[in-house]
Design an enzyme around this catalytic site. Structure first.
Site, PDB file in Angstrom:
ATOM      1  N   SER A  48       0.848  -1.195   0.000  1.00  0.00           N
ATOM      2  CA  SER A  48       0.000   0.000   0.000  1.00  0.00           C
ATOM      3  C   SER A  48       0.884   1.247   0.000  1.00  0.00           C
ATOM      4  O   SER A  48       2.113   1.157   0.040  1.00  0.00           O
ATOM      5  CB  SER A  48      -0.926  -0.010   1.219  1.00  0.00           C
ATOM      6  OG  SER A  48      -0.173   0.004   2.423  1.00  0.00           O
ATOM      7  N   TYR A  49       0.252   2.420   0.000  1.00  0.00           N
ATOM      8  CA  TYR A  49       0.982   3.688  -0.098  1.00  0.00           C
ATOM      9  C   TYR A  49       1.962   3.821   1.064  1.00  0.00           C
ATOM     10  O   TYR A  49       1.566   3.770   2.231  1.00  0.00           O
ATOM     11  CB  TYR A  49      -0.013   4.846  -0.086  1.00  0.00           C
ATOM     12  CG  TYR A  49       0.620   6.198  -0.283  1.00  0.00           C
ATOM     13  CD1 TYR A  49       1.223   6.539  -1.492  1.00  0.00           C
ATOM     14  CD2 TYR A  49       0.619   7.143   0.740  1.00  0.00           C
ATOM     15  CE1 TYR A  49       1.806   7.773  -1.677  1.00  0.00           C
ATOM     16  CE2 TYR A  49       1.190   8.390   0.564  1.00  0.00           C
ATOM     17  CZ  TYR A  49       1.787   8.701  -0.650  1.00  0.00           C
ATOM     18  OH  TYR A  49       2.361   9.932  -0.829  1.00  0.00           O
ATOM     19  N   PRO A  50       3.280   4.018   0.771  1.00  0.00           N
ATOM     20  CA  PRO A  50       4.279   3.987   1.863  1.00  0.00           C
ATOM     21  C   PRO A  50       4.445   5.300   2.611  1.00  0.00           C
ATOM     22  O   PRO A  50       4.938   5.307   3.728  1.00  0.00           O
ATOM     23  CB  PRO A  50       5.568   3.613   1.124  1.00  0.00           C
ATOM     24  CG  PRO A  50       5.377   4.171  -0.257  1.00  0.00           C
ATOM     25  CD  PRO A  50       3.905   4.059  -0.560  1.00  0.00           C
ATOM     26  N   ARG A  51       4.059   6.437   2.000  1.00  0.00           N
ATOM     27  CA  ARG A  51       4.251   7.738   2.666  1.00  0.00           C
ATOM     28  C   ARG A  51       3.002   8.093   3.471  1.00  0.00           C
ATOM     29  O   ARG A  51       2.301   9.049   3.170  1.00  0.00           O
ATOM     30  CB  ARG A  51       4.565   8.826   1.647  1.00  0.00           C
ATOM     31  CG  ARG A  51       5.932   8.697   1.008  1.00  0.00           C
ATOM     32  CD  ARG A  51       6.225   9.885   0.111  1.00  0.00           C
ATOM     33  NE  ARG A  51       7.542   9.808  -0.496  1.00  0.00           N
ATOM     34  CZ  ARG A  51       8.657  10.299   0.048  1.00  0.00           C
ATOM     35  NH1 ARG A  51       8.588  10.907   1.214  1.00  0.00           N
ATOM     36  NH2 ARG A  51       9.813  10.198  -0.563  1.00  0.00           N
ATOM     37  N   THR A  52       2.711   7.313   4.464  1.00  0.00           N
ATOM     38  CA  THR A  52       1.541   7.563   5.299  1.00  0.00           C
ATOM     39  C   THR A  52       1.933   7.466   6.765  1.00  0.00           C
ATOM     40  O   THR A  52       2.892   6.788   7.125  1.00  0.00           O
ATOM     41  CB  THR A  52       0.421   6.558   4.996  1.00  0.00           C
ATOM     42  OG1 THR A  52      -0.694   6.831   5.830  1.00  0.00           O
ATOM     43  CG2 THR A  52       0.887   5.134   5.228  1.00  0.00           C
TER      44      THR A  52
END
Length: 627
Positions: free
Chosen positions: A14-18
């Protein structure tokens, strides 16, 4: 992070910059875990055990939630060996193991103290007995649960053992290990510095600025510059290397994002605190210099980095001794002083005083530098009236200007100095130096130029030259704007302020401001009814314009057009007779007449352009005046 983003783009995670640390209630964990049962090896085996015997447990919810993305989780199940990039493979394995560990039950253990008796001697060991490993099984080798002397074997009271060896070890104390990148990220997160999206950039900035270096074990080794920076800030009383100031600011920003506080309630106190720290650091900047001097050689003192071009080059204003001209090594060898100065014009140069151990960098341009002498006496140095250093004459592509070595590197604020830009003598505002042609407020627009068109509007600002003060347009170049107002020579000093109370209310409009000008008159140079100083608007003060004979240019005046290289004739015609000067060519006035034209105006030559119609005549002869 770049490799993690590549995995995200390929659909692995999933989106890593969270920053999200909690799953939505509708997230289907069982379906995702079941997909890993088909993967051979460690992941498949653990996923099967996790779904059996009620081993699954919903992940705990963390504090952070950006309300945009789920926590970082695997997006699809696959064998890590199928990922060709080794770094991507490690990142994917870490994310899968972390997710499966979050869905596992807690590990169970017991803190234990074992006492072992051998003959009359007792040996004590404190540690941990792990009863159920659970999530530790999948999350190794990144997490180990231990206390004291580590994990102890599971034994019962009264058990008898046979020692395999008896060893007496010698040891000494050792310094703590350097911090690793993983440990640094954990500390930053624990202290509230940065976010998941910015922590990596903070670390990159530290490395780029050479405050620390990363060794082969991914541990940070502070550089001399980094140590000097910490020592300098600590000596000021503010431990800017500590997380407190940044943590408090980011906590306030998070409160605004969560709706607990308003932007207005946070912005004022935060800026006030930052401004207080900035002012104190600015006032005590010398402590940074002292800290750096303890770890670095003084500029120019290291002979391995600089070679001498010329001894006794110029006068030092601090000790009244002679300074040497040096340049960085590799820029050239020895030879004739003047010739070597010319040959190595592009090398980085500095002036170094061996008496007071001070050094001053020269401008970073490809140029020649020479000590400046007084115009009337070439044997006497030309010195700066502010710091007494001998001025330096710089030449580059035919252009010549002067600098003071001290003022150039440390611009005097009282005379127009700005540490963010270069400071040649032409920017200085000292009243007694003939080379100081700078003015206070020279970069401030007084009013917009009335001659320039709307698409190329210029700004009229205050300028100074050897001919005196003037107001002129900023549009330069070959076809530069001709708007200029020469100001009275009776003024000893003229300046402009950018404050709100320095705006002329009579001439200003909602879209355009007209600023006032401050005149400081020479003694006995103005009529007695004038004060020593006058702040007024140059456009609407008719008394000043009349008394000082100030002429404001008008659009009805003529602007000469530049002659092209292909024009005939040897000179410019004056329009008074049939012959012009220099080439014998006849010139005609407006409408084909020679001599004086209509309305009492002079005949116009081919270099005259009417502002109204563009014809070759004066504006007061234009036929459009009769319409």
């Amino acid at each position: 992070m770049k490799k993690a983003e590549e995995l995200y783009n390929q659909g692995y995670i999933s989106y890593p910059r969270t920053e999200t640390e909690k799953f939505r209630p509708e997230f289907n964990h069982h379906t995702l875990i079941q997909s890993f049962q088909a993967v051979a090896g460690e992941f498949g085996d653990y996923a099967s055990r996790l779904l059996a015997n009620n081993n699954f447990q919903n992940p705990r919810a963390g504090q952070n939630d950006d309300n945009a993305h789920p926590p970082i989780t695997p997006a699809k199940a696959c064998d890590p060996e199928s990922i060709t990039d080794p770094i991507q493979r490690k990142i994917y394995s870490l994310i899968v193991k972390h997710y499966l560990a979050c869905c596992s039950r807690d590990a169970m253990g017991r803190e234990t103290e074992l006492t072992l008796k051998i003959a009359s001697e007792e040996f004590v060991a404190k540690g941990l007995m792990i009863l159920e490993r659970n999530w530790l099984e999948i999350y190794q080798p990144w997490e180990r649960w231990s206390t004291g002397q580590g994990e102890l074997p599971r034994v019962a009271v009264g058990s008898r053992i046979t020692p395999t060896s008896l060893i007496m070890k010698d040891g000494t104390t050792s310094p703590p290990q350097l911090i690793s990148e993983v440990e640094l990220i954990s500390l930053m997160d624990r202290n509230g510095i940065g976010t998941d999206a910015t922590i990596a950039q903070h670390i990159t900035t530290i490395l780029d600025r050479n405050y620390a270096e990363k060794d082969g074990n991914q541990r940070f080794n502070p550089t001399k510059l980094g140590i000097a920076l910490v020592e300098g800030y600590n000596s000021m009383g503010y431990q800017l290397n500590k997380p407190d100031l940044r943590r408090d600011m980011e906590a306030e920003c998070n409160a605004v994002a969560a709706g607990r506080k308003t932007k207005e309630a946070v912005l004022g106190p935060v800026i006030a605190k930052m401004l207080e720290v900035f002012k104190k650091a600015n006032l005590e900047a010398n402590k940074l210099d002292e800290a750096v001097a303890r770890h670095f050689d003084r500029l120019g003192s290291n002979n391995s980095q600089y070679v001498m071009l010329q001894a006794n080059f110029s006068l030092c204003g601090t000790c009244n001794g002679m300074m040497m001209l040096k340049q960085q090594s590799g820029g050239g060898g020895r030879g004739s002083n003047r010739q070597r100065n010319q040959d190595n014009a592009g090398a980085s140069k500095l002036l170094h005083c061996p008496t007071c151990s001070q050094a001053h960098l020269m401008p970073r341009y490809h140029q020649q530098v020479y000590p400046a002498m007084k115009p009337g006496n070439q044997q006497e140095p030309l010195t700066c009236p502010i710091c007494q250093f001998q001025l330096i004459k710089c030449e580059n592509d035919g252009n010549t200007w002067h600098i003071c070595p001290k003022c150039f590197s440390d611009p005097p604020e009282g005379h127009g100095g700005d540490s963010s830009t270069d400071f040649p003598c032409s920017k200085c505002t000292h009243p007694t130096c003939s080379l100081a042609t700078g003015i206070r407020g020279g970069d401030i627009e007084i009013f917009s130029c009335p001659f320039c068109t709307a698409g190329d509007s210029g700004s009229v600002s205050l300028k100074r030259s050897t001919n005196g003060f003037r107001l002129s347009c900023s549009n330069g170049g070959r076809d530069r704007c001709q708007f200029v107002i020469w100001l009275p020579k009776a003024a000893r000093d003229i300046s402009v302020e950018s404050t709100e109370d320095n705006v002329c209310q009579n001439c200003s409009s909602q879209n355009k401001l007209v600023r006032k000008i401050k005149f400081v008159w020479k003694m006995g140079s103005v009529p007695p009814h004038y004060d020593r100083e006058l702040i007024t608007c140059i456009l609407c003060d008719d008394h000043l314009k009349r008394d000082m004979e100030i002429r404001i240019p008008s659009m009805n005046q003529v602007q000469p057009r530049r002659r092209s290289t292909g024009s005939t004739g040897g000179g410019r015609g004056r329009g008074r007779g049939s012959n012009s000067r220099g080439g014998g060519q006849t010139t005609s006035g407006g409408g084909g007449n020679t001599g004086r034209g209509d309305n009492g105006g002079r005949g116009a030559g081919p270099g005259i352009l009417c502002f109204k119609c563009g014809g070759p005549h004066y504006a007061n002869q234009c036929t459009s005046n009769q319409r």
